[in-house]
Design a protein around this motif. Sequence first.
Motif, mmCIF file in Angstrom:
data_model
loop_
_atom_site.group_PDB
_atom_site.id
_atom_site.type_symbol
_atom_site.label_atom_id
_atom_site.label_comp_id
_atom_site.label_asym_id
_atom_site.label_seq_id
_atom_site.Cartn_x
_atom_site.Cartn_y
_atom_site.Cartn_z
ATOM 1 N N ALA A 131 7.890 3.271 -2.622
ATOM 2 C CA ALA A 131 7.321 2.445 -2.948
ATOM 3 C C ALA A 131 5.955 3.719 -4.205
ATOM 4 C CB ALA A 131 6.026 1.603 -3.164
ATOM 5 N N VAL A 167 9.158 0.949 -7.536
ATOM 6 C CA VAL A 167 9.960 1.392 -6.928
ATOM 7 C C VAL A 167 11.629 1.469 -6.576
ATOM 8 C CG1 VAL A 167 10.922 -0.975 -4.670
ATOM 9 C CG2 VAL A 167 8.976 -0.795 -6.469
ATOM 10 N N SER A 227 7.142 -5.608 -3.617
ATOM 11 C CA SER A 227 6.567 -4.829 -3.667
ATOM 12 C C SER A 227 4.852 -5.095 -3.876
ATOM 13 C CB SER A 227 6.770 -3.685 -4.539
ATOM 14 O OG SER A 227 6.443 -4.428 -6.496
#
Length: 197
Positions: A134, A140, A174
């Motif tokens: 990330a 990502v 994320s």
Amino acid sequence: MVTGSDKILCLWDLETGTVLKKMEGHNIEVWALAVSRDGQMIASGDTNGEIIAWHGETGESLTQHIKGHSNAIISLDFSPDGTVLATSGSWEEMTQFWYWDTLTWQQVGHPWEGHTGFINTIVIHPAGTLVASASDDNHVRLWRLSDQHTIAIFQHSSSLQCLTFSADGKHILSGGDDNKISEWAAKGVNAKASFHC
């Protein structure tokens, strides 16, 4: 449990809350820690780009200082079997990360490149076959560990600060500066959901 404070790591007894061992060896602040899934190995990374591996039960160092990056190490993760340690650094190495063979403590292959901003977090898939990273570039990236190829790129709405795989490995979660958590299918390219924090 292991914690880092300044240059010292502490191995704690969770039942009594007492420090079992103070682990000293770094010459500067520790910014990253990882514990192997079997608890037998701990890796710590500092702002000089150095890694030290420690025995997970005794807290004794297993290695001398290993120069992993030219500047701060900001993320570490072990493969499920403990044979690989992934590391990401900052500043001039902001867009690349390495992985290490924990039997020899040698870097494997060349730096992984692809991001255009700082890599803030890297995690290895529960099966040990994939790595996710990330970055401040709002992406990502999902990589295949065996050949270092990017197999998927996911677009987040802001700079990313944290990342993890679900326990079953089917999803990537994320979190970023936009106060959102996004959930991605590990084999797909579309976000399944976004949650506001």
